[in-house]
Write a protein that holds these residues in place. Structure first.
Motif, PDB file in Angstrom:
ATOM      1  N   GLY B  83       0.800  -1.222   0.000  1.00 29.71           N
ATOM      2  CA  GLY B  83       0.000   0.000   0.000  1.00 29.71           C
ATOM      3  C   GLY B  83       0.829   1.265   0.000  1.00 29.71           C
ATOM      4  N   GLU B  84       0.122   2.388   0.104  1.00 29.84           N
ATOM      5  CA  GLU B  84       0.725   3.703  -0.067  1.00 29.84           C
ATOM      6  C   GLU B  84       1.000   4.380   1.256  1.00 29.84           C
ATOM      7  OE1 GLU B  84       0.696   5.323  -3.462  1.00 29.84           O
ATOM      8  OE2 GLU B  84       0.590   3.146  -3.840  1.00 29.84           O
ATOM      9  N   TYR B  85       0.426   3.826   2.308  1.00 25.48           N
ATOM     10  CA  TYR B  85       0.362   4.570   3.563  1.00 25.48           C
ATOM     11  C   TYR B  85       0.855   3.700   4.702  1.00 25.48           C
ATOM     12  CZ  TYR B  85      -1.788   7.458   7.170  1.00 25.48           C
ATOM     13  OH  TYR B  85      -2.007   8.251   8.262  1.00 25.48           O
ATOM     14  N   ALA B  86       1.621   4.294   5.612  1.00 28.23           N
ATOM     15  CA  ALA B  86       2.142   3.536   6.756  1.00 28.23           C
ATOM     16  C   ALA B  86       1.751   4.220   8.056  1.00 28.23           C
ATOM     17  CB  ALA B  86       3.656   3.435   6.661  1.00 28.23           C
ATOM     18  N   GLU B  87       1.587   3.407   9.080  1.00 28.84           N
ATOM     19  CA  GLU B  87       1.297   3.980  10.386  1.00 28.84           C
ATOM     20  C   GLU B  87       2.282   3.429  11.401  1.00 28.84           C
ATOM     21  OE1 GLU B  87      -3.118   4.785  10.911  1.00 28.84           O
ATOM     22  OE2 GLU B  87      -2.531   4.089  12.921  1.00 28.84           O
ATOM     23  N   LEU B  88       2.788   4.307  12.261  1.00 25.55           N
ATOM     24  CA  LEU B  88       3.707   3.932  13.341  1.00 25.55           C
ATOM     25  C   LEU B  88       3.030   4.274  14.658  1.00 25.55           C
ATOM     26  CD1 LEU B  88       6.976   5.590  11.977  1.00 25.55           C
ATOM     27  CD2 LEU B  88       6.620   3.138  12.283  1.00 25.55           C
ATOM     28  N   ARG B  89       3.130   3.361  15.610  1.00 23.45           N
ATOM     29  CA  ARG B  89       2.502   3.592  16.915  1.00 23.45           C
ATOM     30  C   ARG B  89       3.395   3.020  17.997  1.00 23.45           C
ATOM     31  NH1 ARG B  89      -1.942   1.799  14.141  1.00 23.45           N
ATOM     32  NH2 ARG B  89      -1.267  -0.346  14.496  1.00 23.45           N
ATOM     33  N   THR B  90       3.601   3.759  19.080  1.00 22.97           N
ATOM     34  CA  THR B  90       4.249   3.126  20.223  1.00 22.97           C
ATOM     35  C   THR B  90       3.182   2.389  21.014  1.00 22.97           C
ATOM     36  OG1 THR B  90       4.093   5.296  21.280  1.00 22.97           O
ATOM     37  CG2 THR B  90       6.271   4.608  20.528  1.00 22.97           C
ATOM     38  N   VAL B  91       3.493   1.158  21.410  1.00 24.56           N
ATOM     39  CA  VAL B  91       2.614   0.352  22.263  1.00 24.56           C
ATOM     40  C   VAL B  91       3.485  -0.123  23.425  1.00 24.56           C
ATOM     41  CG1 VAL B  91       1.040  -0.370  20.427  1.00 24.56           C
ATOM     42  CG2 VAL B  91       3.116  -1.697  20.858  1.00 24.56           C
ATOM     43  N   PRO B  92       2.880  -0.646  24.469  1.00 22.86           N
ATOM     44  CA  PRO B  92       3.716  -1.043  25.607  1.00 22.86           C
ATOM     45  C   PRO B  92       4.843  -2.008  25.222  1.00 22.86           C
ATOM     46  CG  PRO B  92       1.411  -1.053  26.245  1.00 22.86           C
ATOM     47  CD  PRO B  92       1.435  -0.779  24.768  1.00 22.86           C
ATOM     48  N   GLU B  93       4.607  -2.870  24.233  1.00 26.61           N
ATOM     49  CA  GLU B  93       5.628  -3.862  23.882  1.00 26.61           C
ATOM     50  C   GLU B  93       6.673  -3.339  22.898  1.00 26.61           C
ATOM     51  OE1 GLU B  93       2.437  -4.177  23.328  1.00 26.61           O
ATOM     52  OE2 GLU B  93       1.668  -5.676  24.719  1.00 26.61           O
ATOM     53  N   GLY B  94       6.478  -2.136  22.350  1.00 27.51           N
ATOM     54  CA  GLY B  94       7.473  -1.654  21.397  1.00 27.51           C
ATOM     55  C   GLY B  94       6.872  -0.693  20.390  1.00 27.51           C
ATOM     56  N   LEU B  95       7.319  -0.812  19.142  1.00 28.11           N
ATOM     57  CA  LEU B  95       6.825   0.066  18.087  1.00 28.11           C
ATOM     58  C   LEU B  95       6.056  -0.767  17.075  1.00 28.11           C
ATOM     59  CD1 LEU B  95       7.001   3.040  16.898  1.00 28.11           C
ATOM     60  CD2 LEU B  95       8.822   2.143  15.437  1.00 28.11           C
ATOM     61  N   GLU B  96       4.826  -0.373  16.816  1.00 21.79           N
ATOM     62  CA  GLU B  96       4.047  -1.072  15.796  1.00 21.79           C
ATOM     63  C   GLU B  96       4.134  -0.330  14.476  1.00 21.79           C
ATOM     64  OE1 GLU B  96       0.470  -3.682  17.807  1.00 21.79           O
ATOM     65  OE2 GLU B  96      -0.022  -1.942  16.556  1.00 21.79           O
ATOM     66  N   LEU B  97       4.295  -1.110  13.420  1.00 28.91           N
ATOM     67  CA  LEU B  97       4.343  -0.549  12.069  1.00 28.91           C
ATOM     68  C   LEU B  97       3.262  -1.258  11.277  1.00 28.91           C
ATOM     69  CD1 LEU B  97       5.763   0.997   9.718  1.00 28.91           C
ATOM     70  CD2 LEU B  97       7.347  -0.915   9.563  1.00 28.91           C
ATOM     71  N   GLU B  98       2.396  -0.475  10.636  1.00 23.97           N
ATOM     72  CA  GLU B  98       1.279  -1.091   9.926  1.00 23.97           C
ATOM     73  C   GLU B  98       1.142  -0.506   8.527  1.00 23.97           C
ATOM     74  OE1 GLU B  98      -2.278  -1.337  12.292  1.00 23.97           O
ATOM     75  OE2 GLU B  98      -3.512  -1.759  10.520  1.00 23.97           O
ATOM     76  N   GLY B  99       0.869  -1.377   7.576  1.00 34.05           N
ATOM     77  CA  GLY B  99       0.605  -0.930   6.207  1.00 34.05           C
ATOM     78  C   GLY B  99      -0.292  -1.954   5.559  1.00 34.05           C
ATOM     79  N   GLY B 100      -1.431  -1.533   4.994  1.00 33.36           N
ATOM     80  CA  GLY B 100      -2.366  -2.493   4.421  1.00 33.36           C
ATOM     81  C   GLY B 100      -2.745  -3.520   5.470  1.00 33.36           C
ATOM     82  N   SER B 101      -2.721  -4.788   5.089  1.00 34.49           N
ATOM     83  CA  SER B 101      -3.114  -5.842   6.026  1.00 34.49           C
ATOM     84  C   SER B 101      -1.919  -6.381   6.807  1.00 34.49           C
ATOM     85  CB  SER B 101      -3.756  -6.992   5.236  1.00 34.49           C
ATOM     86  OG  SER B 101      -2.855  -7.439   4.242  1.00 34.49           O
ATOM     87  N   PHE B 102      -0.759  -5.745   6.633  1.00 39.49           N
ATOM     88  CA  PHE B 102       0.451  -6.222   7.297  1.00 39.49           C
ATOM     89  C   PHE B 102       0.710  -5.408   8.557  1.00 39.49           C
ATOM     90  CE2 PHE B 102       5.119  -5.687   7.758  1.00 39.49           C
ATOM     91  CZ  PHE B 102       5.427  -6.987   8.122  1.00 39.49           C
ATOM     92  N   ARG B 103       1.038  -6.107   9.630  1.00 38.69           N
ATOM     93  CA  ARG B 103       1.339  -5.410  10.874  1.00 38.69           C
ATOM     94  C   ARG B 103       2.541  -6.066  11.532  1.00 38.69           C
ATOM     95  NH1 ARG B 103      -3.236  -4.612  15.408  1.00 38.69           N
ATOM     96  NH2 ARG B 103      -4.107  -3.484  13.634  1.00 38.69           N
ATOM     97  N   THR B 104       3.452  -5.240  12.024  1.00 39.29           N
ATOM     98  CA  THR B 104       4.603  -5.799  12.700  1.00 39.29           C
ATOM     99  C   THR B 104       4.850  -5.025  13.990  1.00 39.29           C
ATOM    100  OG1 THR B 104       6.927  -6.401  12.451  1.00 39.29           O
ATOM    101  CG2 THR B 104       6.271  -4.361  11.458  1.00 39.29           C
ATOM    102  N   ARG B 105       5.488  -5.703  14.930  1.00 38.10           N
ATOM    103  CA  ARG B 105       5.775  -5.072  16.215  1.00 38.10           C
ATOM    104  C   ARG B 105       7.261  -5.258  16.489  1.00 38.10           C
ATOM    105  NH1 ARG B 105       1.723  -6.969  20.655  1.00 38.10           N
ATOM    106  NH2 ARG B 105       0.383  -5.649  19.380  1.00 38.10           N
ATOM    107  N   LEU B 106       7.955  -4.153  16.662  1.00 41.06           N
ATOM    108  CA  LEU B 106       9.398  -4.213  16.855  1.00 41.06           C
ATOM    109  C   LEU B 106       9.763  -3.933  18.303  1.00 41.06           C
ATOM    110  CD1 LEU B 106      10.665  -2.233  13.740  1.00 41.06           C
ATOM    111  CD2 LEU B 106      10.972  -4.660  14.202  1.00 41.06           C
TER     112      LEU B 106
END
Lengths: 361, 361
Positions: B83-106
């Motif tokens: 996709g064209e758009y990304a979202e970054l979020r801090t969560v208690p466990e780390g940093l979430e990165l999301e784009g389209g249907s893909f989500r990762t937590r670093l």
């Protein structure tokens, strides 16, 4: 001898042959390129000792003769030539190469020292060059790298009465491609995957039919403007047919490219060693998940399912990616269980099948 | 913090920063990327210890915060996003990165550990970013590789009252580029050529003006969406002006590209060590000749000449090729003799000059 030739043809041929001539040859003669004029035909030849390639690019040829020149240097010079047209001439001091206002003279070695081209014998199997290139190209990825047992680094060409089959396996995965409409003498030569790569390169440049002459120690491929002799690998190819699963617990239909791209994403965070990606199948979807040292990732894909759900299977991501690469449209993934081999086929690519062994959980 | 950003912007920034963060850092924190939300602005930062880069790509920012993530992994993940758009979020466990249907937590590390950005001070020199990029890019080739004395691996930026000058030399050749219309405080910082490469990369992505803040130990470059701090090199830059020849025995005018291509061809057969190519000037032409282990080559080019002919000068082919690269149209080659430095300029490129020292015959 005196040869006039389009620069592009000469550069293409020299580039192809340069790849065959080993840069650091055990015998110095193998680093050479044979330039030969005979029967009004230009023949350019290189040999790695295991692999011999002769190209006959279209050229105007006067006189006869044969010299050896350093393969890499010759190729560099030809690439650098100005203009569209090149001329080669033997002179007392060596071989002259001329293009535009540029002229070079190369020291030559005695052509007698060059190994003879292995003469093909017996009855050939004839097939379109593009079919052979496609068959090899389609299974190539599944052949093993250096670290494995030698025979796993080969590609088996099965010449049967009704088809040509190409097979490669490294013991963890398998790729098979069947080309129907070819009839052969029921032989199964195994050629080194790296030599097969060179054959594919040559076939892609050559149009038309290729004749394969297999014998006990090699396969000679003869095309309209080339011939290539590939030494066979020793040892027996694994009995791969028994690992192709025939009964399935679950069958999934999914867009091949979408699945491959999703695996590519999720595997970025996967464990570097195992490359493990879990596929959890259930209710019209598969969830891909991976977890490594630095984090975790997941993605969901819609798909058509029939069979036992839920089921979770772990794969080496690279193996699935390789098996899916080049497939377009719908792919069928048939699972026999979480620890037994999975079968992958593509709706738009009859003849191709891949087997991937899941990771032990 | 929560950040929404165009995937392409994030991928570009992460790719640039990944280059700065050393793959095998002496301090683990330098392999990290600082992701910071502050004053409604996203700041991404990497440091090599010698070179600090902060990028501020356009983004929607909610809240504040700062975390460290592995630079290379983050960049890989962002590139792989659908996709064209990304979202970054801090969560208690780390940093979430999301784009389209893909989500990762670093997993993240504490941002406190990251080195502070060196604050710029004093009065800046302002100039268009493209002028600075061009000046550095034009002389870069003449800086030395690893094996030479450290200061030769630097680029001197001379900030004078009437111009910016960039200079590089490895002792055998010299390149100078003058950009007029820039006024500076008469300083001559020397920055490492490799750091300068990164600055050029950043400048090529950034439009508009850049402000340079030079001080005793570094130069800080500040642009609309970035700032970069480059540590200066120690030692004194060679007194290069005395090697620029001022009197000439022979002056040749020749098409720059034609000369470069001819040298490229002839040098293929040149001695590998010396890369020697002889230029024999005489009567409206120059003959290029080289000779090596495997043969010889020659080519003739027409040119305009004035001065003492015949004259034969031997050069390292690579040095001439580098000096000519990028020049279009007529080049002027001015020779002071077969063993003293030659001067090269381009008619269509005012501000640029190159000096090449001939090989001792």
């Amino acid at each position: 001898m005196r040869i006039g030739i389009a620069k592009r043809s000469l550069a293409e041929a020299a580039g192809m042959l340069e790849r065959i001539a080993p840069a650091k040859a055990s015998q110095p003669v193998l680093g050479q390129l044979l330039v030969e004029a005979r029967e009004k035909t230009l023949r350019l030849r290189a040999s790695s000792g295991e692999l011999d390639l002769e190209l006959r690019p279209a050229a105007e040829v006067e006189g006869e003769g044969a010299v050896l020149v350093p393969a890499v240097l010759f190729s560099q010079l030809v690439r650098a030539l100005p203009g569209e047209y090149a001329e080669l001439r033997t002179v007392p001091e060596g071989l002259e190469l001329e293009g535009g206002s540029f002229r070079t003279r190369l020291a030559v070695a005695d052509a007698e020292a060059f190994p003879a081209f292995p003469e093909p014998g017996g009855t050939p199997v004839k097939l379109p060059g593009e079919v052979l290139a496609r068959a090899i190209g389609r299974v190539r990825y599944a052949a093993a790298h250096e670290e494995y047992r030698a025979i796993f680094r080969g590609i088996q060409l099965e010449l049967r009465s009704d088809r040509l089959r190409a097979v490669a396996t490294d013991g963890f995965r398998l790729a098979v491609f069947d080309a129907p409409g070819v009839s052969g003498p029921d032989l199964k030569p195994v050629i080194p995957a790296r030599a097969a790569d060179e054959l594919v390169r040559v076939l892609k440049e050559a149009d038309g039919e290729v004749a394969l002459y297999p014998d006990a120690s090699r396969v000679v491929a003869v095309g309209p403007r080339f011939r290539m002799a590939l030494s066979l690998m020793e040892g027996s190819f694994p009995d791969y047919e028994r690992v192709i699963p025939a009964q399935f617990a679950l069958e999934a239909t999914v867009d091949a490219e979408a699945l491959r791209q999703a695996i590519e994403r999720v595997r970025v965070v996967a464990d570097r060693q195992s490359q493990r990606v879990d596929l959890a199948f259930g209710e019209g979807r598969v969830e891909l998940a991976a977890e490594g040292e630095y984090g975790s990732g997941r993605e969901e894909l819609p798909l058509e399912l029939s069979g036992e759900t839920p089921m979770v299977v772990a794969y080496n991501a690279q193996y699935l990616i390789d098996a899916l690469k080049g497939l377009k449209g719908a792919a069928h993934l048939r699972l026999s269980g979480p620890t037994s081999p999975s079968l992958l086929t593509g709706e738009e690519e009859p003849g191709y099948l891949a087997v991937v062994v899941p990771l032990r959980v």
